[in-house]
Design a protein around this motif. Structure first.
Motif, PDB file in Angstrom:
ATOM      1  N   TYR A  85       0.164  38.636  49.307  1.00  0.00           N
ATOM      2  CA  TYR A  85       0.238  39.350  48.028  1.00  0.00           C
ATOM      3  C   TYR A  85       0.776  40.746  48.285  1.00  0.00           C
ATOM      4  O   TYR A  85       0.178  41.519  49.031  1.00  0.00           O
ATOM      5  CB  TYR A  85      -1.131  39.434  47.329  1.00  0.00           C
ATOM      6  CG  TYR A  85      -0.967  40.007  45.931  1.00  0.00           C
ATOM      7  CD1 TYR A  85      -0.454  39.205  44.905  1.00  0.00           C
ATOM      8  CD2 TYR A  85      -1.250  41.344  45.651  1.00  0.00           C
ATOM      9  CE1 TYR A  85      -0.244  39.727  43.641  1.00  0.00           C
ATOM     10  CE2 TYR A  85      -1.046  41.864  44.376  1.00  0.00           C
ATOM     11  CZ  TYR A  85      -0.541  41.049  43.378  1.00  0.00           C
ATOM     12  OH  TYR A  85      -0.320  41.567  42.116  1.00  0.00           O
ATOM     13  N   GLU A 133       0.368  41.766  55.479  1.00  0.00           N
ATOM     14  CA  GLU A 133      -0.915  42.453  55.364  1.00  0.00           C
ATOM     15  C   GLU A 133      -1.661  42.191  56.680  1.00  0.00           C
ATOM     16  O   GLU A 133      -1.669  41.046  57.137  1.00  0.00           O
ATOM     17  CB  GLU A 133      -1.742  41.864  54.215  1.00  0.00           C
ATOM     18  CG  GLU A 133      -1.079  41.885  52.853  1.00  0.00           C
ATOM     19  CD  GLU A 133      -1.580  40.727  51.972  1.00  0.00           C
ATOM     20  OE1 GLU A 133      -2.671  40.844  51.414  1.00  0.00           O
ATOM     21  OE2 GLU A 133      -0.879  39.698  51.857  1.00  0.00           O
ATOM     22  N   ASP A 188       1.613  46.013  55.047  1.00  0.00           N
ATOM     23  CA  ASP A 188       1.101  46.286  53.709  1.00  0.00           C
ATOM     24  C   ASP A 188      -0.402  46.519  53.854  1.00  0.00           C
ATOM     25  O   ASP A 188      -1.176  45.571  53.982  1.00  0.00           O
ATOM     26  CB  ASP A 188       1.390  45.104  52.783  1.00  0.00           C
ATOM     27  CG  ASP A 188       0.889  45.357  51.365  1.00  0.00           C
ATOM     28  OD1 ASP A 188       0.059  46.271  51.182  1.00  0.00           O
ATOM     29  OD2 ASP A 188       1.324  44.636  50.447  1.00  0.00           O
ATOM     30  N   ALA A 244      -2.023  51.931  48.711  1.00  0.00           N
ATOM     31  CA  ALA A 244      -2.349  52.242  47.307  1.00  0.00           C
ATOM     32  C   ALA A 244      -3.874  52.106  47.189  1.00  0.00           C
ATOM     33  O   ALA A 244      -4.578  52.680  48.014  1.00  0.00           O
ATOM     34  CB  ALA A 244      -1.620  51.309  46.344  1.00  0.00           C
TER      35      ALA A 244
HETATM   36  C1  LIG Z   1      -3.021  45.029  45.169  1.00  0.00           C
HETATM   37  C2  LIG Z   1      -2.021  44.847  46.220  1.00  0.00           C
HETATM   38  C3  LIG Z   1      -0.695  45.244  46.050  1.00  0.00           C
HETATM   39  C4  LIG Z   1      -0.171  45.729  44.720  1.00  0.00           C
HETATM   40  O1  LIG Z   1      -0.713  46.938  44.350  1.00  0.00           O
HETATM   41  P1  LIG Z   1      -0.620  47.369  42.794  1.00  0.00           P
HETATM   42  O2  LIG Z   1      -1.167  48.753  42.818  1.00  0.00           O
HETATM   43  O3  LIG Z   1      -1.442  46.388  42.034  1.00  0.00           O
HETATM   44  O4  LIG Z   1       0.799  47.313  42.407  1.00  0.00           O
HETATM   45  C5  LIG Z   1       0.164  45.152  47.107  1.00  0.00           C
HETATM   46  N1  LIG Z   1      -0.257  44.686  48.277  1.00  0.00           N
HETATM   47  C6  LIG Z   1      -1.515  44.286  48.498  1.00  0.00           C
HETATM   48  C7  LIG Z   1      -1.917  43.809  49.849  1.00  0.00           C
HETATM   49  C8  LIG Z   1      -2.434  44.331  47.470  1.00  0.00           C
HETATM   50  O5  LIG Z   1      -3.670  43.894  47.663  1.00  0.00           O
END
Ligand SMILES: *Cc1c(COP(=O)(O)O)cnc(C)c1O
Length: 458
Positions: A155, A228, A261, A289
């Motif tokens: 994701y 990730e 990520d 983020a």
């Molecule tokens: C939540 C998530 C995203 C996306 O982040 P948003 O702020 O929802 O756009 C990207 N990568 C990972 C691993 C995430 O869990």
């Protein structure tokens, strides 16, 4: 609140149904059931509009690392709103909040990560990563080296580019994705795919999927690999220890950029500041983020390695990319306050040495439950595989029904636990105490029992 006709659950549900289109929601089913309205939160608990208290085992959406209700973050936002509520970083301008946050981020990440590009979300961070990777190889005189390899079940967000990087089939199908230039390999899903292989061997084999893909495409066509450290939304897929070192080796051998990520693993989830630290990796780019502001305000960022910034700076040409609210001063001020609290209160160290090991010990006790095929986790992230047969690892069919049933029992019984198909997930706020953890385990156990009973299993 102004313009609120009536502060009660039923009228909110009606208005929500009539006017609010929800993310990741079956709108038809929601209209029938009515939404759950969350009205306030404190520490590790949330409350709904009926006054019901729930233990938040998901830290919102894997993001409220610091816990709810920290006045320091509210205060930081308030002060910044008064002083400079908006300014941007376009065309040679800057402001103190973005500058100070950039500096602080370079202090909590690896030594070779010295620059930050700000976004408003993890999705935008990953879009930015694609732009930077391609810009890098263009400037390096290798414009053909532009394919990005990602993984199934990854994701990376929900914009067109981020969803393309992601490996979730339903997102691809609805969006006519992925966009060209992105391809996927299988993830190191030990429980599902290892068969009789040792974790060690399976980790190496899964890393070699990358090498095979690079060879199939030609190394001169492959720009980067993204992953990730632990795949979150795909089901908390934890790679065997042998996996990441081999991936790093392959990236170096074929001169492929490594992108991590860290949107979930960053800011303490594994008991380290970042997954890179946990797995001892040297990424060229890092997307972040969620935990960056503990979700208090939207903000994302990309940490950019010296290898890339050196070239960008040397070339001296405009990088034509950015967002109106990149490095928004209020979001930056809140992120600064959040990171300072994580650091000053030694919250991540506590997860590493104290509460994390305790959570993992107690979480693994759930593996004794007749429904649970595996209980796994690291630090403050965990998953339970619900299976029909523990010995053969046979899954329920159709996938997802049992997970949803268990999740609904959780909501009814004051626990927020998420389901990815039939894998139950937790990612609690990092401030959970041992007492909270005991409460979490007790509630999870109870909901597993209720699920088993409903299925006629004991
Ligand atoms: C939540 C998530 C995203 C996306 O982040 P948003 O702020 O929802 O756009 C990207 N990568 C990972 C691993 C995430 O869990």
């Amino acid at each position: 609140m102004k313009n609120t006709p009536a502060n009660n659950t039923e009228s909110w549900q009606v208005l929500d149904r009539e006017h609010h289109l929800h993310p990741f929601t079956d709108t038809k089913a929601l209209a029938k059931e009515g939404c759950r309205v969350i009205t306030r939160a404190d520490g590790v608990y949330i409350w709904d509009s009926e006054g019901k208290q729930l233990l938040d085992g998901m830290a919102g959406l894997w993001c409220v690392n610091i816990g709810y209700g920290r006045k320091e973050l509210a205060e930081a936002a308030y002060q910044q709103l008064l002083e400079l509520p908006y300014y941007n970083g376009f065309f040679n301008t800057s402001h103190p909040a973005a500058i100070e946050l950039s500096k602080l981020l370079t202090e909590v990440t690896a030594p070779h990560l010295n620059h930050v590009f700000f976004t408003n979300s993890g999705s935008e961070a990953n879009d930015t990563v694609i732009r930077l990777v391609r810009r890098y190889w263009d400037l390096a005189g290798n414009p053909e080296k532009n394919m990005i390899i990602s993984r199934d079940d990854a994701y990376h967000g929900s914009t067109i580019a981020a969803a393309s990087l992601g490996g979730l089939k339903p997102m691809h199908e609805q969006g006519h994705l992925p966009i060209p230039g992105i391809t996927h390999i299988a993830p190191p899903y030990l429980y599902r795919d290892a068969g009789d292989l040792s974790p060690e061997q399976f980790g190496i084999d899964a890393a070699h999927f990358l090498e095979e893909k690079i060879n199939a495409l030609g190394a001169d066509k492959v720009a980067a690999f993204i992953g990730e450290p632990i795949q979150g939304a795909g089901g908390v897929i934890i790679p065997p220890e042998s996996y990441w070192p081999e991936i790093q080796r392959i990236c170096k051998q074929y001169d492929i950029l490594l992108i991590l990520d860290e949107v979930i693993c960053g800011f303490g989830r594994l008991g380290t500041w970042f997954g890179a630290e946990y797995y001892q990796l040297e990424p060229d780019l890092v997307a972040m983020a969620k935990g960056l502001s503990s979700g208090y305000l939207p903000i994302g960022a990309v940490m950019v390695g010296d290898r890339i910034t050196d070239l960008l700076i040397a070339e001296g040409e405009e990088f034509v990319h950015g967002f109106t609210c990149s490095g928004h001063p209020v979001a930056c001020a809140v992120a600064l306050a959040n990171i300072n609290l994580l650091r000053d209160e030694k919250i991540i160290e506590n997860v590493k040495t104290n509460t994390g090991p305790y959570l993992q010990k107690r979480w693994r006790e759930l593996a004794d439950h007749p429904l649970v095929g595996e209980a796994r986790g690291i630090g403050f992230i965990g998953a339970l595989e619900l299976v029909k047969n523990k010995n053969t690892r046979e899954l329920f069919e159709p996938a997802g029904e049992v997970g949803k049933m268990c999740r609904n029992f959780c909501f009814k019984n004051s626990l927020v636990m998420r389901a990815v198909n039939d894998t139950m997930i937790i990612a609690p706020p990092l401030i959970m105490t041992k007492e909270h953890i005991d409460e979490l385990i007790e509630l999870a156990n109870k909901c597993l029992d209720l699920t088993a009973k409903e299925l006629g299993i004991s």
